[in-house]
Design a protein around this motif. Sequence first.
Motif, PDB file in Angstrom:
ATOM      1  N   UNK A 135     -11.675 -33.750 -34.531  1.00 35.40           N
ATOM      2  CA  UNK A 135     -13.085 -34.111 -34.576  1.00 35.40           C
ATOM      3  C   UNK A 135     -13.302 -35.573 -34.259  1.00 35.40           C
ATOM      4  N   UNK A 149      -4.745 -22.516 -38.143  1.00 31.29           N
ATOM      5  CA  UNK A 149      -4.772 -22.254 -36.708  1.00 31.29           C
ATOM      6  C   UNK A 149      -3.853 -23.249 -36.013  1.00 31.29           C
ATOM      7  N   UNK A 166     -13.932 -16.374 -21.074  1.00 28.32           N
ATOM      8  CA  UNK A 166     -14.520 -17.438 -21.897  1.00 28.32           C
ATOM      9  C   UNK A 166     -14.539 -18.760 -21.124  1.00 28.32           C
ATOM     10  N   UNK A 194     -12.462 -17.621 -31.738  1.00 31.76           N
ATOM     11  CA  UNK A 194     -11.647 -16.644 -31.008  1.00 31.76           C
ATOM     12  C   UNK A 194     -10.298 -16.430 -31.693  1.00 31.76           C
ATOM     13  N   UNK A 231      -2.588 -25.884 -33.577  1.00 32.10           N
ATOM     14  CA  UNK A 231      -3.243 -26.943 -32.818  1.00 32.10           C
ATOM     15  C   UNK A 231      -3.030 -26.799 -31.305  1.00 32.10           C
ATOM     16  N   UNK A 234      -8.180 -21.653 -43.792  1.00 27.77           N
ATOM     17  CA  UNK A 234      -9.044 -22.444 -42.923  1.00 27.77           C
ATOM     18  C   UNK A 234      -9.500 -23.756 -43.541  1.00 27.77           C
ATOM     19  N   UNK A 235      -9.343 -23.875 -44.825  1.00 31.62           N
ATOM     20  CA  UNK A 235      -9.686 -25.144 -45.472  1.00 31.62           C
ATOM     21  C   UNK A 235      -8.524 -25.547 -46.382  1.00 31.62           C
ATOM     22  N   UNK A 280      -5.352 -24.194 -29.957  1.00 34.36           N
ATOM     23  CA  UNK A 280      -6.725 -24.697 -29.853  1.00 34.36           C
ATOM     24  C   UNK A 280      -6.863 -25.597 -28.629  1.00 34.36           C
ATOM     25  N   UNK A 282     -15.080 -24.958 -25.884  1.00 29.71           N
ATOM     26  CA  UNK A 282     -15.241 -25.905 -26.988  1.00 29.71           C
ATOM     27  C   UNK A 282     -14.497 -25.445 -28.238  1.00 29.71           C
ATOM     28  N   UNK A 283     -14.274 -26.396 -29.119  1.00 29.40           N
ATOM     29  CA  UNK A 283     -13.442 -26.176 -30.296  1.00 29.40           C
ATOM     30  C   UNK A 283     -13.977 -25.058 -31.190  1.00 29.40           C
ATOM     31  N   UNK A 333     -16.517 -26.093 -40.370  1.00 24.32           N
ATOM     32  CA  UNK A 333     -15.171 -26.676 -40.364  1.00 24.32           C
ATOM     33  C   UNK A 333     -14.753 -27.181 -38.997  1.00 24.32           C
ATOM     34  N   UNK A 334     -15.508 -26.828 -37.961  1.00 25.03           N
ATOM     35  CA  UNK A 334     -15.075 -27.243 -36.619  1.00 25.03           C
ATOM     36  C   UNK A 334     -15.261 -28.751 -36.433  1.00 25.03           C
ATOM     37  N   UNK A 392      -3.946 -29.373 -41.265  1.00 24.70           N
ATOM     38  CA  UNK A 392      -5.156 -29.015 -40.542  1.00 24.70           C
ATOM     39  C   UNK A 392      -5.449 -29.978 -39.402  1.00 24.70           C
ATOM     40  N   UNK A 393      -5.866 -29.377 -38.325  1.00 21.04           N
ATOM     41  CA  UNK A 393      -6.098 -30.171 -37.129  1.00 21.04           C
ATOM     42  C   UNK A 393      -7.511 -30.728 -37.104  1.00 21.04           C
ATOM     43  N   UNK A 394      -8.341 -30.196 -37.969  1.00 21.44           N
ATOM     44  CA  UNK A 394      -9.767 -30.516 -37.882  1.00 21.44           C
ATOM     45  C   UNK A 394     -10.066 -32.013 -37.833  1.00 21.44           C
ATOM     46  N   UNK A 423      -5.336 -12.721 -28.209  1.00 21.13           N
ATOM     47  CA  UNK A 423      -6.420 -12.994 -27.260  1.00 21.13           C
ATOM     48  C   UNK A 423      -5.950 -12.548 -25.877  1.00 21.13           C
ATOM     49  N   UNK A 425     -11.870 -21.831 -32.130  1.00 23.34           N
ATOM     50  CA  UNK A 425     -11.513 -21.471 -33.508  1.00 23.34           C
ATOM     51  C   UNK A 425     -11.950 -20.054 -33.810  1.00 23.34           C
ATOM     52  N   UNK A 436     -12.502 -30.584 -23.590  1.00 23.23           N
ATOM     53  CA  UNK A 436     -13.206 -29.537 -22.859  1.00 23.23           C
ATOM     54  C   UNK A 436     -14.167 -30.105 -21.819  1.00 23.23           C
TER      55      UNK A 436
END
Lengths: 421, 328
Positions: free
Chosen positions: B33, A362, B182, A383, A364, A332-333, A367, A376-377, A420-421, B27-29, B174, A381, B154
């Motif tokens: 963001x 995860x 959700x 889930x 993309x 995750x990081x 997501x 929302x993100x 991290x989100x 990473x997509x973060x 899921x 994440x 979203x």
Amino acid sequence: APLPLQKLRDSSSETLLSLSWPTRKDEPYRFTDTSYIKSSEIQPITNPPQESDFSSVSEDTHLPNITIIDGYLVETLSGLSGLPEGVYVGSLSKLSSEGILKRLSEFVSNVEGDLFWSLNGVGAPDLIVVYVPEGCRVNAPLNLRYCSVKGSDVGSNTLPVSNPRVLMLVEKGGEVGIVEEFVGGDGNKCYWTNSVLEVIIGEGATFSHSYVQTQSLGAAHIKWTSIRQESASTYKLVEFSSGGKLSRHNLHVQQVGPDTVTELSTLHLSINDQTQDLHSSLILDHPRGYTNQLHKCIVGHPRGQAVFDGNVRVNRYAQQTDAGQLTRSLLLVPQATVNVKPNLQIIADDVKCSHGAAISDLEEDQLFYFQARGIDLETARKALIYSFGAEVIDRIPFAYVREKAKSHIAELLVPTVKSIA
Amino acid sequence: MMAHCSTSSSLNPSNLFSHPTFRTKTLSIPRLCSLSSIRIPQSHCATNRSSLRRLPVVAGAVAVDSQASYTDEKEGKKLLLEVKDLTAVITESQQKILNGVNLTVYEGEVHAIMGKNGSGKSTFSKVLVGHPDYEVTGGTAIFKGQDLLEMDPEERSLSGIFMSFQSPVAIPGVSNADFLNMAYNARQRKLGLPELGPIEFFSHVYSKLDQVNMKMDFLNRNVNEGFSGGERKRNEILQLAVLGADLAILDEIDSGLDVDALQDVARAVNGLLTPNNSVLMITHYQRLLDFIKPAYIHIMENGRIVKTGDISLASFLEKEGYKGITAA
Ligand SMILES: Nc1ncnc2c1ncn2[C@@H]1O[C@H](COP(=O)(O)OP(=O)(O)OP(=O)(O)O)[C@@H](O)[C@H]1O
Ligand SMILES: [Mg+2]
């Protein structure tokens, strides 16, 4: 001490003489740094817990159960009603049946372990026995609660060590489920739990094993699980580990007859500055075994680490074995570390085998699919991480243990996902 | 004989995230963001060829000006979506895909976009819903008076845009029911309405299953996992039926469907049409247009809408192909 315990202590002290502290140069510890234990002042816990220690141990409502505090079985906190006739759960010293004692003596410490195994053999204050007689079916799962009460503060550089040891014998055709739960110390209390579980699963017998480790983030947790499977026996393990600063599970499964079923599922979470390690070894020497191993880990901290070394060895006489092994890691990081070494060795030629290893973040696209539906993100994440773990958790056969593990994961993920989100 | 299958990978931060194999897994973060921060200011020099409406002159005036547009009416219908000179590139390669798209949709209208493979139809719809693979480099998109390009994906969804994906992804682990629940609750929260627990939601969604002719067990299966092409499309429409939308963008909802499935899906979409909501469908085939009748057909070519006409354009296309259009 009763004979089997004396035998254990003798053989353990003997092997200890030839063992030294593992270093990163030793293959089994190549990726796992045990200096946290080595550099601490280790204080063996040599006295049984006092009444005053009990207050920190919550009552377990799930019967039957035994509570083991710092390696000592505490009868006043245990409840064994409802066990079938002939089942024995308790201290070896209280065991009156000569027959069972004799049976146990045949098996005690037959397996070769390592330094930690032997240290436990020398330090174990008692041998806790679970005995299931021939053909006996124990319906409710037996809960073994291991609580660590004595602990030092962070930075004190001392580690009180406990050495719980359980020997379990399921006779021919017996059936039992066990939930081993390791807890103790809120926050960062420092201690070392050096635990051993040794199990003999008789012919046609079934042992369903759930192992949940949520010890303090200052704990060193070393655990041995040694399983001997006789013909047509079944062993199913589901492990969930998220606690400890250093957590290592050595799992050893030896098949001693044909037609065995072995299913190993593990979920390791390194959401904090910690190491989760599974070293498993499964040796098949007889025909028509079925084995399936699934290992999953999630690392969510820059100094977090997960280690997996899974050896499945299908030897020459283990024809018509069906063996599968899969490991999946979720990082995750960016700085998170995993060291995975799935290893399926096949010497027999008539074998069905599959294996795989995957490491990922995860996805993309997944997501985005959530977001495109208004989610929302952060929720997305959560889930996805949750569902990654749920594949293992859902295999725990006992609903209350599943729920406990799930809420524990949810709790751990809240701050992580936020940051991290 | 000894077969030895063993893999060993030791990964530390640097080699995992620089190794070519893992390039697609970076990473997509950061990217997700900074959605709003990567958006470059809209160009003010857009020459407005296709629309008679006045363009906002300064960026700061967009909201005000467009608020006025929303109340703008055509035969009593409100303006729903107004896209002007929209240009976009692929985030990773900066390759230009959209070269100035103009499109106006009023409430209750059905539009169709047709065009050759690779002309940019899917890209256009994904840009409208905020897909991170693309970066908007110019133009505007106003939805119900709000600047769409300033909103997170979203928020766009919650404000009433629904896009059914040409190739919906699978989400192992899921369940369809949880996913829909959700999404439904996110919408309820946004509307200030009570959220539904799993059991209540189940009975709510149950009635919608019939509309798309889906069996109950689809709800318990993981999102799109192991679904056939046609089942994925039905699942998209189920989501639309459960969540509702002011504007449904249906990207090739007809491809991969057998005749019966096409009718199911078309019936479901028609059932969702009201005088107030609109559909923008992307298709290659006349047969879908026979079921859901669009008032306008747009032809996309090289990232722009090059021709707009009525339903007759589709039959012309069927006979003459795109050559006929471009030449015309
Ligand atoms: N994420 C991406 N990465 C690389 N190229 C892309 C990406 N998205 C779109 N493209 C390219 O942009 C062009 C337009 O693609 P798009 O999917 O929008 O076409 P389309 O009109 O929907 O085609 P089709 O009718 O085949 O669905 C194509 O050449 C495509 O390869
Ligand atoms: Mg397309």
